[in-house]
Motif scaffolding. Structure first.
Motif, PDB file in Angstrom:
ATOM      1  N   PHE A 161     -37.790 -33.100  21.469  1.00  0.00           N
ATOM      2  CA  PHE A 161     -38.627 -33.101  22.678  1.00  0.00           C
ATOM      3  C   PHE A 161     -39.737 -34.158  22.582  1.00  0.00           C
ATOM      4  O   PHE A 161     -39.979 -34.919  23.500  1.00  0.00           O
ATOM      5  CB  PHE A 161     -39.227 -31.710  22.896  1.00  0.00           C
ATOM      6  CG  PHE A 161     -38.198 -30.634  23.076  1.00  0.00           C
ATOM      7  CD1 PHE A 161     -37.239 -30.731  24.080  1.00  0.00           C
ATOM      8  CD2 PHE A 161     -38.177 -29.502  22.251  1.00  0.00           C
ATOM      9  CE1 PHE A 161     -36.289 -29.723  24.256  1.00  0.00           C
ATOM     10  CE2 PHE A 161     -37.231 -28.507  22.421  1.00  0.00           C
ATOM     11  CZ  PHE A 161     -36.270 -28.618  23.419  1.00  0.00           C
TER      12      PHE A 161
ATOM     13  N   LYS B 178     -36.709 -27.368  29.162  1.00  0.00           N
ATOM     14  CA  LYS B 178     -37.708 -28.141  28.457  1.00  0.00           C
ATOM     15  C   LYS B 178     -37.222 -29.572  28.212  1.00  0.00           C
ATOM     16  O   LYS B 178     -37.983 -30.536  28.293  1.00  0.00           O
ATOM     17  CB  LYS B 178     -38.067 -27.455  27.140  1.00  0.00           C
ATOM     18  CG  LYS B 178     -39.229 -28.158  26.428  1.00  0.00           C
ATOM     19  CD  LYS B 178     -39.646 -27.392  25.164  1.00  0.00           C
ATOM     20  CE  LYS B 178     -40.819 -28.069  24.476  1.00  0.00           C
ATOM     21  NZ  LYS B 178     -41.224 -27.358  23.237  1.00  0.00           N
ATOM     22  N   ALA B 179     -35.935 -29.703  27.905  1.00  0.00           N
ATOM     23  CA  ALA B 179     -35.366 -31.038  27.678  1.00  0.00           C
ATOM     24  C   ALA B 179     -35.530 -31.916  28.924  1.00  0.00           C
ATOM     25  O   ALA B 179     -35.938 -33.080  28.843  1.00  0.00           O
ATOM     26  CB  ALA B 179     -33.899 -30.917  27.294  1.00  0.00           C
TER      27      ALA B 179
ATOM     28  N   ASP C 123     -29.783 -21.911  25.315  1.00  0.00           N
ATOM     29  CA  ASP C 123     -30.647 -21.086  26.157  1.00  0.00           C
ATOM     30  C   ASP C 123     -31.219 -21.939  27.267  1.00  0.00           C
ATOM     31  O   ASP C 123     -31.435 -23.146  27.121  1.00  0.00           O
ATOM     32  CB  ASP C 123     -31.759 -20.438  25.327  1.00  0.00           C
ATOM     33  CG  ASP C 123     -32.679 -21.470  24.700  1.00  0.00           C
ATOM     34  OD1 ASP C 123     -33.737 -21.767  25.292  1.00  0.00           O
ATOM     35  OD2 ASP C 123     -32.308 -22.012  23.616  1.00  0.00           O
TER      36      ASP C 123
ATOM     37  N   VAL D 267     -32.098 -32.284  19.267  1.00  0.00           N
ATOM     38  CA  VAL D 267     -33.355 -31.575  19.554  1.00  0.00           C
ATOM     39  C   VAL D 267     -34.029 -31.121  18.266  1.00  0.00           C
ATOM     40  O   VAL D 267     -35.229 -31.325  18.067  1.00  0.00           O
ATOM     41  CB  VAL D 267     -33.091 -30.374  20.478  1.00  0.00           C
ATOM     42  CG1 VAL D 267     -34.342 -29.514  20.608  1.00  0.00           C
ATOM     43  CG2 VAL D 267     -32.636 -30.845  21.848  1.00  0.00           C
ATOM     44  N   GLN D 268     -33.239 -30.477  17.360  1.00  0.00           N
ATOM     45  CA  GLN D 268     -33.827 -29.870  16.166  1.00  0.00           C
ATOM     46  C   GLN D 268     -33.778 -30.841  14.998  1.00  0.00           C
ATOM     47  O   GLN D 268     -32.733 -31.088  14.401  1.00  0.00           O
ATOM     48  CB  GLN D 268     -33.068 -28.584  15.823  1.00  0.00           C
ATOM     49  CG  GLN D 268     -33.256 -27.493  16.882  1.00  0.00           C
ATOM     50  CD  GLN D 268     -32.473 -26.238  16.538  1.00  0.00           C
ATOM     51  OE1 GLN D 268     -31.271 -26.324  16.214  1.00  0.00           O
ATOM     52  NE2 GLN D 268     -33.135 -25.081  16.603  1.00  0.00           N
TER      53      GLN D 268
ATOM     54  N   GLU E  36     -34.169 -21.966  28.567  1.00  0.00           N
ATOM     55  CA  GLU E  36     -35.524 -22.470  28.346  1.00  0.00           C
ATOM     56  C   GLU E  36     -35.497 -23.818  27.640  1.00  0.00           C
ATOM     57  O   GLU E  36     -36.228 -24.742  28.017  1.00  0.00           O
ATOM     58  CB  GLU E  36     -36.313 -21.447  27.526  1.00  0.00           C
ATOM     59  CG  GLU E  36     -37.772 -21.860  27.322  1.00  0.00           C
ATOM     60  CD  GLU E  36     -38.550 -20.817  26.541  1.00  0.00           C
ATOM     61  OE1 GLU E  36     -39.640 -21.148  26.071  1.00  0.00           O
ATOM     62  OE2 GLU E  36     -38.064 -19.671  26.406  1.00  0.00           O
ATOM     63  N   SER E  37     -34.629 -23.965  26.635  1.00  0.00           N
ATOM     64  CA  SER E  37     -34.546 -25.244  25.915  1.00  0.00           C
ATOM     65  C   SER E  37     -33.998 -26.343  26.814  1.00  0.00           C
ATOM     66  O   SER E  37     -34.452 -27.497  26.766  1.00  0.00           O
ATOM     67  CB  SER E  37     -33.656 -25.084  24.675  1.00  0.00           C
ATOM     68  OG  SER E  37     -34.230 -24.186  23.765  1.00  0.00           O
TER      69      SER E  37
ATOM     70  N   LEU F 223     -29.074 -24.934  20.752  1.00  0.00           N
ATOM     71  CA  LEU F 223     -29.762 -23.812  21.391  1.00  0.00           C
ATOM     72  C   LEU F 223     -29.172 -23.610  22.769  1.00  0.00           C
ATOM     73  O   LEU F 223     -29.424 -24.380  23.683  1.00  0.00           O
ATOM     74  CB  LEU F 223     -31.263 -24.109  21.488  1.00  0.00           C
ATOM     75  CG  LEU F 223     -31.960 -24.403  20.143  1.00  0.00           C
ATOM     76  CD1 LEU F 223     -33.397 -24.802  20.386  1.00  0.00           C
ATOM     77  CD2 LEU F 223     -31.883 -23.191  19.216  1.00  0.00           C
TER      78      LEU F 223
ATOM     79  N   ASP G 127     -39.692 -33.468  16.557  1.00  0.00           N
ATOM     80  CA  ASP G 127     -38.437 -32.951  17.089  1.00  0.00           C
ATOM     81  C   ASP G 127     -37.955 -33.781  18.268  1.00  0.00           C
ATOM     82  O   ASP G 127     -38.580 -34.760  18.676  1.00  0.00           O
ATOM     83  CB  ASP G 127     -38.581 -31.479  17.472  1.00  0.00           C
ATOM     84  CG  ASP G 127     -39.573 -31.252  18.618  1.00  0.00           C
ATOM     85  OD1 ASP G 127     -39.994 -32.255  19.257  1.00  0.00           O
ATOM     86  OD2 ASP G 127     -39.939 -30.099  18.871  1.00  0.00           O
TER      87      ASP G 127
ATOM     88  N   THR H 137     -28.165 -30.156  21.666  1.00  0.00           N
ATOM     89  CA  THR H 137     -28.854 -28.975  21.132  1.00  0.00           C
ATOM     90  C   THR H 137     -27.844 -27.874  20.822  1.00  0.00           C
ATOM     91  O   THR H 137     -26.830 -27.732  21.515  1.00  0.00           O
ATOM     92  CB  THR H 137     -29.898 -28.457  22.141  1.00  0.00           C
ATOM     93  OG1 THR H 137     -30.480 -27.264  21.604  1.00  0.00           O
ATOM     94  CG2 THR H 137     -29.260 -28.144  23.489  1.00  0.00           C
TER      95      THR H 137
END
Length: 712
Positions: A68, A99-100, A93, A60-61, A95-96, A91, A66, A89
Motif C-alpha cells: 500500500f 484499500k488497494a 477480503d 501487498v504483504q 477491505e484490502s 488477502l 508494504d 494479495t
C-alpha cells in the motif's frame, strides 16, 4: 531471452518472494516484455525514480514498506500518476481490495495465480494504458491547439437544461470556471448588453428550427476590457428528430477582426486622408445606381484636381505636401456639408468624398433637384480653397479644377462615369484655373488624340525620331554669339515637326522624360564634338534638366559617362534647372550642384521669376547663369511700359555676379531696354529662331565670339 528494445514495454515485479518473482518473470518474458524485479517497496520506489516502468506488479504483504505504502510512493513520483499498478494479495477480503484502490492501484489479482492469467492481465492493462495515454495526448494537443486558436467548446443539454463550457470558454469570457453555474443565463450574462438580445434570439431560433447559428458578439471581462468572440452552435437531435442538445464553440476573434478591419481599411481607404479610395468610390457609385441614381434619382460624379500642387510639393517637400492634402480634405468635407442648403439634396448620406490619387479628389452627389445643382456644389468646393494655406510660415495659394459627369446622361456604369468625369476635368484644366466643366462626347476626341500622342511618343523613342535645334545666345553689346541652347524637336513621320510644348508634358506624365533628357545630353555632346572637329572654337551649349531627372540617385555618374563617351566637354556644357527644382530639398540640391560643378559643368537657373526662390540659397548655390523668363520680356515697350521686376532681377543678378540672359526677345524695344539695364545677353526670335545644326553653322562662322572662356 529478454528483449532489449527500449520500445518494448518494461514490467517491474515487486515481491519479497524470490520464487514468485522468478515464475512471474518467466510468464511475462514469454509475452515479449522487458522485465525487472526488486524485493522491497523502497527498492521499487528507487528504481521508478531512475526509470519509470510501463507497468508494476506489486505484492501487498512485504516486510518494511508494504504494497500500500509503495503504491502511494510510486504515485507521488513524476510520471507515476498514470502508470498501471497491478496489486497482488493473498488477502481475499473486501477491505484490502478497497484499500488497494484507495492507495492508487489500477487493478488487483489474488495470489497465487496462474502465469497465463497474470500475463494476460498485464497485457490487457498495458493495452488500456496505451489507449488512455493516446487519449490524454490527444486531449492535451486539442487543448493546446484551442489555447493557440483562443477557442473553447460548450454543450447545452436541453433535457436537463444544463450548459457545460470548457475552461477555455471561461478564460475567453474572463470568468473563473468555478463561478459558472451551467445555465444559458450565466452565459448571456457575460455578453455585452447591447448584443445580449441578439445572442439569445439566435439560440432560441436555432432550437426552434433545429438548425444552428453563427455570429459575433462582444464580451466585457472582469477588467472592463471589451473583446469580440465568434459564437456558433449546432442542434443535435434524437432518432425521431427531437432537439436533445446543442454543441458549439466560442472563439476570441478580437485580434482577427482588428486585422480584418485594417486590411479592409487599406484596401478601401486612403492612408493619408482616411477618405474612401477609388475602389470604394466606384463601389458606392454602383450602389447608388442600383438604388435609382441615373433613372429616377438625379446625381453627379465630380472629379477635382489641385492646380500646381506638384510644384508646391517639390518646393516644400512631401511632408508639407501631405499636410496641405489633409487640410484640403477638411475644407472639402466642410464645403460638402454646408452646401446642403445650396443644392437642397437630402442629407449627409447623399454625398461621398474620396481621394483618387496624389492631388485628385472625387465627390458623389445624389438626390439633387437638378443636374445643374452639381455646379453649385463644385463652386463651393472651389471656393473653400480661396483662403491661403500656411507652410512653415510661408503663405501658399491653391486652386483646383473640376470635371462633372451626370449618371444616366453620361453613362450608367461606374468606371465609365468616373472616366467621363476625368475627361471633363482635363478639359477644365486646359481652360484655366478654378474652372468647372461638364462632360460632353466631343471631349473624347481630344482624349483619343492624347492617347495617340502617347503611343506615338513611345514609338518615337525606339525609332529615334527626335532632332536637336539650337537657338543662339547673343552678347547684348557686341551682338556676337556666345553660346547656344539645345532644344528638342520631334520629327513625326506623318505630322511633321512637333513642338516640345506638346509632347514634353506627355513625356513627364508617362515617365519618358529621363530617356529624353539622356538623349539630349548624348546628342548635344556628339554635336559639340562635331563642331570642335570642324575647327570652330569651343562655346557653351545649354541643356535643360527636368525635375525627375535631377532627382535620380545616379545622376552624377550617369551624366558624366554620357558626356565623356560621346565626346562632350563639361566646361562648355551648361545644365539649366528651374527654380522649383532647385528649391526642393535645398540641402540635397546643394550637394548635387557642387558635384556637377566639380565635374566642370556650368549651371543655370532657367525661367527665373516664375517660381519661389530664396535669396539666401541663391547666394550659396554655385550658379553661373540667371535666365529671365520670357513672360517678363514680352510686354516691354520702350518709353511706354516700364518693368520694375525686370530691373530688379537684372540688378540682383549683377549683384550676385551672375551671367544674366533674357529669353524670348523679339523686338528692338525689348533689346534696347535690356541693354540700358545692363543685361549681359539674350536669346529670341529677334536674332534667330531655333534652327538645326546645318542652318546654325553659317551664323556661328560669322558671329561666334572668339575665344569664349571656359566656366569658372
Amino acid at each position: 531471452m529478454q528483449d532489449s528494445d527500449p520500445n518494448t514495454p518494461l514490467a517491474l515485479i515487486v515481491d519479497d518472494d524470490l520464487t514468485f518473482r522468478t515464475l512471474s518473470r518467466m510468464s511475462l518474458e514469454q509475452e515479449e516484455l522487458r522485465v525487472e524485479e526488486v524485493s522491497s517497496g523502497q527498492a521499487a520506489v528507487d528504481f521508478a525514480t531512475a526509470c519509470m516502468p510501463d507497468i508494476v506488479i506489486l505484492d501487498v504483504q512485504m516486510p518494511g514498506m508494504d504494497g500500500f505504502a509503495t503504491c502511494q510512493g510510486l504515485r507521488r513520483l513524476p510520471g507515476g500518476d498514470f502508470v498501471p499498478i497491478l496489486m497482488m494479495t493473498g488477502l481475499d477480503d473486501v477491505e484490502s481490495i478497497a484499500k488497494a484502490y484507495d492507495m492508487g492501484a489500477t487493478d488487483f489479482i489474488i495470489k497465487p495465480c496462474h502465469g497465463l492469467i497474470l500475463s494476460q492481465r498485464v497485457r490487457y492493462m498495458l493495452r488500456a494504458s496505451r489507449t488512455l495515454n493516446a487519449l490524454r495526448i490527444s486531449a492535451s494537443s486539442l487543448a493546446q491547439a484551442q489555447r493557440i486558436a483562443q477557442l473553447g467548446g460548450w454543450e447545452w443539454d436541453f433535457v436537463h437544461d444544463r450548459l457545460e463550457v470548457s475552461d477555455a470558454v471561461c478564460h475567453i469570457l474572463g470568468i473563473l470556471p468555478a463561478s459558472f453555474n451551467h445555465t444559458q443565463s450565466a452565459y448571456l450574462g457575460c455578453v455585452q448588453e447591447g448584443d445580449r438580445d441578439l445572442v439569445a434570439e439566435a439560440m432560441r431560433k436555432a432550437v426552434a428550427d433545429g438548425t444552428g447559428f453563427d455570429l459575433d458578439h462582444r464580451v466585457i471581462d472582469t477588467n472592463g476590457t471589451e473583446r469580440i468572440v465568434h459564437f456558433q452552435g449546432e442542434v443535435i437531435t434524437d432518432d425521431v428528430g427531437r432537439p436533445q442538445r446543442m454543441l458549439g464553440t466560442v472563439q476570441d476573434v478580437t485580434d482577427k477582426r482588428a486585422t480584418e478591419a485594417k486590411i479592409y481599411f487599406l484596401a478601401n481607404y486612403d492612408g493619408l486622408t482616411h477618405l474612401p479610395n477609388r475602389n470604394l468610390f466606384l463601389h458606392r457609385i454602383a450602389q447608388a445606381i442600383c438604388c435609382g441614381m441615373g433613372t429616377n434619382i438625379i446625381g453627379a460624379v465630380l472629379v477635382l484636381s489641385l492646380d500646381r500642387y506638384q510644384r508646391v510639393n517639390d518646393m516644400h517637400g512631401p511632408r508639407s505636401g501631405d499636410q496641405i492634402l489633409k487640410e484640403v480634405t477638411g475644407r472639402f468635407q466642410r464645403a460638402l456639408s454646408t452646401s446642403t442648403t445650396i443644392a437642397q439634396f437630402a442629407g449627409a448620406d447623399s454625398t461621398m468624398l474620396a481621394r483618387l490619387g496624389e492631388d485628385q479628389f472625387a465627390a458623389l452627389l445624389t438626390n439633387l433637384p437638378t443636374a445643374e445643382d452639381s455646379a453649385k456644389i463644385a463652386k463651393c468646393l472651389l471656393t473653400s480653397l480661396e483662403a491661403p494655406f500656411q507652410i512653415d510660415g510661408t503663405t501658399v495659394m491653391l486652386t483646383a479644377s473640376v470635371g462633372i459627369a451626370i449618371p444616366g446622361t453620361d453613362g450608367t456604369e461606374p468606371n465609365l462615369l468616373l472616366r467621363h468625369a476625368v475627361t471633363a476635368l482635363q478639359a477644365a484644366q486646359n481652360s484655366g484655373d478654378r474652372s468647372c466643366q461638364y462632360y460632353c462626347n466631343s471631349m473624347n476626341v481630344s482624349i483619343a488624340a492624347r492617347i495617340t500622342l502617347e503611343q506615338d511618343l513611345r514609338a518615337a523613342m525606339n525609332a529615334n525620331q527626335f532632332v536637336l535645334y539650337y537657338q543662339p545666345q547673343v552678347d547684348i553689346l557686341s551682338e556676337t554669339v556666345i553660346g547656344v541652347e539645345a532644344l528638342i524637336r520631334w520629327q513625326h513621320p506623318t505630322r511633321g515637326l512637333i513642338s516640345p510644348a506638346e509632347f514634353i508634358p506627355v513625356a513627364e506624365e508617362e515617365d519618358l522624360i529621363i530617356q529624353l533628357s539622356e538623349w539630349v545630353i548624348k546628342n548635344a555632346s556628339q554635336q559639340q564634338k562635331t563642331w570642335r572637329n570642324s575647327g570652330l572654337p569651343p562655346f557653351p551649349i545649354s541643356i535643360n534638366l527636368s525635375s525627375l531627372h535631377f532627382r535620380q540617385r545616379n545622376l552624377i555618374s550617369q551624366i558624366r559617362s554620357i558626356v565623356i563617351e560621346n565626346g562632350g566637354d563639361p566646361p562648355y556644357l551648361e545644365l539649366e534647372l528651374t527654380e522649383g527644382v532647385l528649391m526642393t530639398n535645398a540641402t540635397t540640391t546643394m550637394t548635387t550642384l557642387k558635384q556637377l560643378k566639380g565635374l566642370g559643368f556650368r549651371l543655370a537657373i532657367d525661367d527665373f521669376g516664375t517660381g519661389y526662390s530664396s535669396l539666401a540659397y541663391l547666394q550659396q548655390f554655385p550658379i553661373d547663369t540667371l535666365k529671365i523668363d520670357r513672360a517678363f520680356v514680352k510686354d516691354i515697350k520702350l518709353g511706354k511700359i516700364d518693368s520694375p521686376i525686370m530691373r530688379a532681377i537684372i540688378g540682383m543678378g549683377r549683384a550676385l555676379k551672375l551671367h544674366v540672359v533674357a529669353e524670348g526677345v523679339e523686338t528692338r524695344d525689348q533689346l534696347a531696354f535690356l541693354r540700358m539695364q545692363g543685361c549681359a545677353a539674350y536669346q529670341g526670335f529677334l536674332f534667330s529662331r531655333p534652327v538645326p545644326p546645318n542652318h546654325l553653322l553659317p551664323l556661328l562662322q560669322s558671329h561666334l565670339r572668339q575665344p569664349i572662356p571656359k566656366s569658372a
